[in-house]
Write an enzyme that holds these catalytic residues in place. Structure first.
Site, PDB file in Angstrom:
ATOM      1  N   GLU A 243       0.889  -1.170   0.000  1.00 39.86           N
ATOM      2  CA  GLU A 243       0.000   0.000   0.000  1.00 39.86           C
ATOM      3  C   GLU A 243       0.918   1.208   0.000  1.00 39.86           C
ATOM      4  O   GLU A 243       1.590   1.473   0.996  1.00 39.86           O
ATOM      5  CB  GLU A 243      -0.894  -0.065   1.246  1.00 39.86           C
ATOM      6  CG  GLU A 243      -2.217   0.652   1.055  1.00 39.86           C
ATOM      7  CD  GLU A 243      -2.090   2.134   1.333  1.00 39.86           C
ATOM      8  OE1 GLU A 243      -1.785   2.872   0.372  1.00 39.86           O
ATOM      9  OE2 GLU A 243      -2.280   2.551   2.471  1.00 39.86           O
ATOM     10  N   CYS A 277      -1.766   8.986   2.488  1.00 40.73           N
ATOM     11  CA  CYS A 277      -1.509   8.550   1.110  1.00 40.73           C
ATOM     12  C   CYS A 277      -2.669   8.917   0.188  1.00 40.73           C
ATOM     13  O   CYS A 277      -2.492   9.087  -1.006  1.00 40.73           O
ATOM     14  CB  CYS A 277      -1.261   7.047   1.087  1.00 40.73           C
ATOM     15  SG  CYS A 277      -2.572   6.134   1.878  1.00 40.73           S
ATOM     16  N   GLU A 374       4.500  12.930  -4.604  1.00 40.18           N
ATOM     17  CA  GLU A 374       3.834  12.906  -3.300  1.00 40.18           C
ATOM     18  C   GLU A 374       4.619  13.783  -2.326  1.00 40.18           C
ATOM     19  O   GLU A 374       5.800  13.552  -2.083  1.00 40.18           O
ATOM     20  CB  GLU A 374       3.776  11.467  -2.781  1.00 40.18           C
ATOM     21  CG  GLU A 374       2.982  11.360  -1.500  1.00 40.18           C
ATOM     22  CD  GLU A 374       2.813   9.926  -1.023  1.00 40.18           C
ATOM     23  OE1 GLU A 374       3.819   9.207  -0.912  1.00 40.18           O
ATOM     24  OE2 GLU A 374       1.662   9.537  -0.753  1.00 40.18           O
TER      25      GLU A 374
HETATM   26  N1  LIG Z   1       1.595   5.132   1.739  1.00 40.68           N
HETATM   27  C1  LIG Z   1       1.760   5.715   2.891  1.00 40.68           C
HETATM   28  O1  LIG Z   1       0.876   5.697   3.683  1.00 40.68           O
HETATM   29  C2  LIG Z   1       3.054   6.326   3.248  1.00 40.68           C
HETATM   30  C3  LIG Z   1       3.825   6.991   2.334  1.00 40.68           C
HETATM   31  N2  LIG Z   1       4.991   7.547   2.719  1.00 40.68           N
HETATM   32  C4  LIG Z   1       5.753   8.331   1.716  1.00 40.68           C
HETATM   33  O2  LIG Z   1       7.125   8.047   1.844  1.00 40.68           O
HETATM   34  C5  LIG Z   1       7.844   9.224   2.119  1.00 40.68           C
HETATM   35  C6  LIG Z   1       9.028   8.892   2.977  1.00 40.68           C
HETATM   36  O3  LIG Z   1       8.611   8.353   4.226  1.00 40.68           O
HETATM   37  P1  LIG Z   1       9.439   7.163   4.887  1.00 40.68           P
HETATM   38  O4  LIG Z   1       9.265   7.134   6.335  1.00 40.68           O
HETATM   39  O5  LIG Z   1      10.847   7.270   4.393  1.00 40.68           O
HETATM   40  O6  LIG Z   1       8.697   5.888   4.279  1.00 40.68           O
HETATM   41  P2  LIG Z   1       9.296   4.439   4.105  1.00 40.68           P
HETATM   42  O7  LIG Z   1       8.637   3.803   2.958  1.00 40.68           O
HETATM   43  O8  LIG Z   1      10.776   4.511   4.120  1.00 40.68           O
HETATM   44  O9  LIG Z   1       8.880   3.739   5.493  1.00 40.68           O
HETATM   45  C7  LIG Z   1       7.825   2.852   5.698  1.00 40.68           C
HETATM   46  C8  LIG Z   1       8.273   1.673   6.538  1.00 40.68           C
HETATM   47  O10 LIG Z   1       9.206   0.874   5.823  1.00 40.68           O
HETATM   48  C9  LIG Z   1      10.423   0.712   6.561  1.00 40.68           C
HETATM   49  N3  LIG Z   1      11.540   0.609   5.621  1.00 40.68           N
HETATM   50  C10 LIG Z   1      12.318   1.600   5.141  1.00 40.68           C
HETATM   51  N4  LIG Z   1      13.193   1.114   4.233  1.00 40.68           N
HETATM   52  C11 LIG Z   1      12.960  -0.216   4.147  1.00 40.68           C
HETATM   53  C12 LIG Z   1      13.522  -1.269   3.377  1.00 40.68           C
HETATM   54  N5  LIG Z   1      14.478  -1.046   2.500  1.00 40.68           N
HETATM   55  N6  LIG Z   1      13.042  -2.521   3.527  1.00 40.68           N
HETATM   56  C13 LIG Z   1      12.032  -2.759   4.397  1.00 40.68           C
HETATM   57  N7  LIG Z   1      11.460  -1.809   5.159  1.00 40.68           N
HETATM   58  C14 LIG Z   1      11.913  -0.550   5.032  1.00 40.68           C
HETATM   59  C15 LIG Z   1      10.448   1.956   7.409  1.00 40.68           C
HETATM   60  O11 LIG Z   1      11.338   1.815   8.468  1.00 40.68           O
HETATM   61  P3  LIG Z   1      12.034   3.120   9.101  1.00 40.68           P
HETATM   62  O12 LIG Z   1      10.989   3.820   9.842  1.00 40.68           O
HETATM   63  O13 LIG Z   1      13.042   2.558   9.985  1.00 40.68           O
HETATM   64  O14 LIG Z   1      12.612   3.915   7.960  1.00 40.68           O
HETATM   65  C16 LIG Z   1       8.996   2.054   7.827  1.00 40.68           C
HETATM   66  O15 LIG Z   1       8.705   1.105   8.835  1.00 40.68           O
HETATM   67  C17 LIG Z   1       6.830  10.150   2.756  1.00 40.68           C
HETATM   68  O16 LIG Z   1       7.189  11.481   2.631  1.00 40.68           O
HETATM   69  C18 LIG Z   1       5.624   9.817   1.953  1.00 40.68           C
HETATM   70  O17 LIG Z   1       5.640  10.476   0.722  1.00 40.68           O
HETATM   71  C19 LIG Z   1       5.445   7.433   4.004  1.00 40.68           C
HETATM   72  C20 LIG Z   1       4.726   6.782   4.960  1.00 40.68           C
HETATM   73  C21 LIG Z   1       3.432   6.246   4.657  1.00 40.68           C
HETATM   74  C1  LIG Z   2      -9.923   9.070   6.196  1.00 43.07           C
HETATM   75  C2  LIG Z   2      -8.519   8.893   5.758  1.00 43.07           C
HETATM   76  C3  LIG Z   2      -8.370   8.024   4.591  1.00 43.07           C
HETATM   77  C4  LIG Z   2      -7.017   7.510   4.410  1.00 43.07           C
HETATM   78  C5  LIG Z   2      -6.361   7.034   5.670  1.00 43.07           C
HETATM   79  C6  LIG Z   2      -5.562   5.827   5.458  1.00 43.07           C
HETATM   80  C7  LIG Z   2      -4.203   6.162   5.150  1.00 43.07           C
HETATM   81  C8  LIG Z   2      -3.464   5.325   4.562  1.00 43.07           C
HETATM   82  C9  LIG Z   2      -2.102   5.670   4.219  1.00 43.07           C
HETATM   83  O1  LIG Z   2      -1.721   6.848   4.307  1.00 43.07           O
HETATM   84  O2  LIG Z   2      -1.369   4.739   3.891  1.00 43.07           O
END
Ligand SMILES: NC(=O)C1=CN([C@@H]2O[C@H](COP(=O)(O)OP(=O)(O)OC[C@H]3O[C@@H](n4cnc5c(N)ncnc54)[C@H](OP(=O)(O)O)[C@@H]3O)[C@@H](O)[C@H]2O)C=CC1
Ligand SMILES: CCCCCC/C=C/C(=O)O
Length: 472
Positions: A243, A277, A374
């Site tokens: 996701e 997201c 993003e």
């Molecule tokens: N779809 C979503 O909901 C999300 C999107 N993002 C996007 O990503 C950007 C950067 O955020 P970031 O925190 O770096 O997101 P990441 O994708 O790096 O982090 C998500 C999770 O994956 C872990 N992780 C990081 N690198 C690896 C790897 N190589 N293999 C396995 N697991 C790994 C992280 O650990 P650790 O915390 O130790 O780095 C964390 O638990 C945000 O600005 C946003 O744009 C971020 C979070 C959520």
């Molecule tokens: C009401 C909020 C909808 C999206 C919340 C779930 C977020 C997921 C993500 O950021 O990965």
């Protein structure tokens, strides 16, 4: 960390701090797990698997319902913990995230007793053929920092309901609610090893993805890391659910109720300070309504009250970390350099925490990076369109690598549905902010992910179908 029956103390392991993002203060020290810890957690989960998979479904359901009850009993404490560690205002943690965790466990407890196979009359004589839906084994749940406990529950509840055991790797910035939920799982009576938690940085996630004892990786996070996980897991043919990021278009047609669209888009765009997201970020507004929409959107954004998430007056909390605040600011500077017009916001807010002013850009074009990448912050971009050209509008909304969410604002339900059908996104909303439900499939098309969470899709994602043939 929780490995098998044991709560692990740091001892001589390295630790790292977790901050309150509203103050910048350190609120906890967490363990940086090493390869041996990851290995021990996977082994504990593997050891627990056979017994957990064999527990009668009604007992698994009872235990998950018990987890839900305990989360409900500790709802206030969990919400405050999440707000302090992540920054989201209490109405989000207490009013949305924690209730969603409870609902996830109750909903998926229901599935535990409703897993079925089928019988099929195959075209071979004297054969009885049927299928069974079986758990995968040890699942690695790797979670992000934006909705830590809620997005964990999206994975944990269906994984457990279907008989899997898990090793959880929370995001470094926000591990506390995960650890507390794991405690509640043990208190509910889940056997040792069914739920394990290892904390630490990307190397911990990588070690899990590479571990031969892990059958499946369920990941929420950035598209970049999702790609890396898919590539690594693909080599050993591990199951993967991803996701990932998004860049949701919000289409505001000429006949839209502009006040409703402004209110809904402020909510959809600024929820959790835009660290979502599914955040609405690209506003395609019919040209003749663009000025009115922009003016009202900017006024609404500027009026947001920033503050500590525990303060009842707060509408917008901080960003999760100093790095995220830097990242958002660099996108805002880029938007200016690309020629977009800054209407409001555009800077870090004063104070010790990682606050960012809600920001609105006008005059954004499709090719600008602020319209394509993003940002994960409170940055909203208005892009006017010529309202007689619906097909072109849809093509522009779809001209993105992402495909997680989209929204259409229109008082003509036929127009809205026509556009909704053509948009390439996993979830399309009509005249509403983004919402979630444990029964509603959640996930993305294109670079927004692989597979779906919630609903029966989640059950499929955590099970394999086995064919059983009997010679009669
Ligand atoms: N779809 C979503 O909901 C999300 C999107 N993002 C996007 O990503 C950007 C950067 O955020 P970031 O925190 O770096 O997101 P990441 O994708 O790096 O982090 C998500 C999770 O994956 C872990 N992780 C990081 N690198 C690896 C790897 N190589 N293999 C396995 N697991 C790994 C992280 O650990 P650790 O915390 O130790 O780095 C964390 O638990 C945000 O600005 C946003 O744009 C971020 C979070 C959520
Ligand atoms: C009401 C909020 C909808 C999206 C919340 C779930 C977020 C997921 C993500 O950021 O990965």
């Amino acid at each position: 960390m929780l490995i098998g029956a044991d709560w692990i103390e740091a001892g001589d392991r390295a630790t790292f701090p977790s901050h309150d993002p509203a103050t910048g203060k350190v609120i906890a020290e967490l363990i940086s797990a090493g390869p041996a810890d990851v290995d021990a957690a996977v082994h504990a989960a593997a050891e627990a698997f056979d017994d957990w998979a064999a527990i009668v479904p009604a007992e698994r359901a009872r235990l998950l319902l018990r987890v839900a009850d305990l989360v409900e009993q500790h709802a206030d404490e969990l919400a405050r913990l999440e707000t302090t560690d992540q920054g989201q205002p209490l109405p989000i943690s207490a009013g949305f995230a924690i209730p969603m965790v409870i609902n996830q466990f109750r909903y998926h407890a229901g599935w535990a007793t409703k897993l079925t196979g089928i019988t099929v009359d195959v075209s071979i004589p004297d054969i009885d053929y049927r299928t069974r839906r079986e758990p995968l084994g040890v699942c690695a749940l790797i979670t992000p920092w934006n909705f830590p406990i809620m997005l964990l529950a999206f994975k944990l509840a269906p994984a457990l309901a279907t008989g899997n055991t898990v090793v959880i790797k929370p995001a470094e910035q926000t591990s506390l609610s995960t650890i507390r939920l794991a405690e509640l799982c043990r208190e509910a009576g889940l056997p040792p090893g069914v739920v394990n938690v290892v904390t630490g940085g990307p190397s911990v996630g990588r070690a899990l993805v590479e571990h031969p004892g892990v059958a499946k990786i369920s990941f929420t996070g950035s598209t970049e890391v999702g790609r890396e996980i898919a590539a690594t897991a693909g080599r050993s043919l591990k199951r993967v659910s991803l996701e990932l990021g998004g860049k949701a278009p919000s289409v505001i047609t000429a006949d839209a109720d502009i006040d409703a669209a402004v209110a809904g888009n402020l909510m959809g765009g600024l929820l959790n300070s835009g660290q979502v997201c599914a955040a609405y970020t690209r506003f395609y507004v019919a040209r003749r309504k663009a000025d009115e929409f922009t003016e009202k959107l900017a006024a609404g954004a500027a009026a947001q009250v920033l503050g500590h998430g525990l303060d009842p007056k707060t509408q917008l909390g901080p960003l999760v970390s100093a790095e995220q605040a830097e990242r958002v600011d660099s996108y805002v500077r880029l938007g200016e350099a690309e020629g977009a017009t800054l209407v409001t916001g555009g800077h870090r807010a004063d104070g010790d925490g990682y606050f960012y002013q809600p920001t609105v850009f006008a005059g954004v074009t499709d090719s600008m990076r602020i319209a394509r990448e993003e940002i994960f912050g409170p940055v909203l971009s208005v892009i006017p369109y010529e309202d007689e050209d619906e097909l072109n509008l849809v093509a522009r909304a779809n001209d993105t690598d992402y495909g997680l969410a989209a929204v259409i604002w229109s008082t003509n339900i036929r127009t809205a549905n026509r556009i909704a059908r053509r948009i390439r996104a996993g979830s399309v909303y009509i005249n509403m902010p983004p919402l979630l439900d444990p029964a509603a499939a959640w996930g993305g098309m294109k670079a927004s992910g692989l597979g779906r969470e919630n609903g029966f899709d989640a059950i499929e994602a955590f099970t394999e179908v086995k064919s059983i043939w009997t010679a009669l």
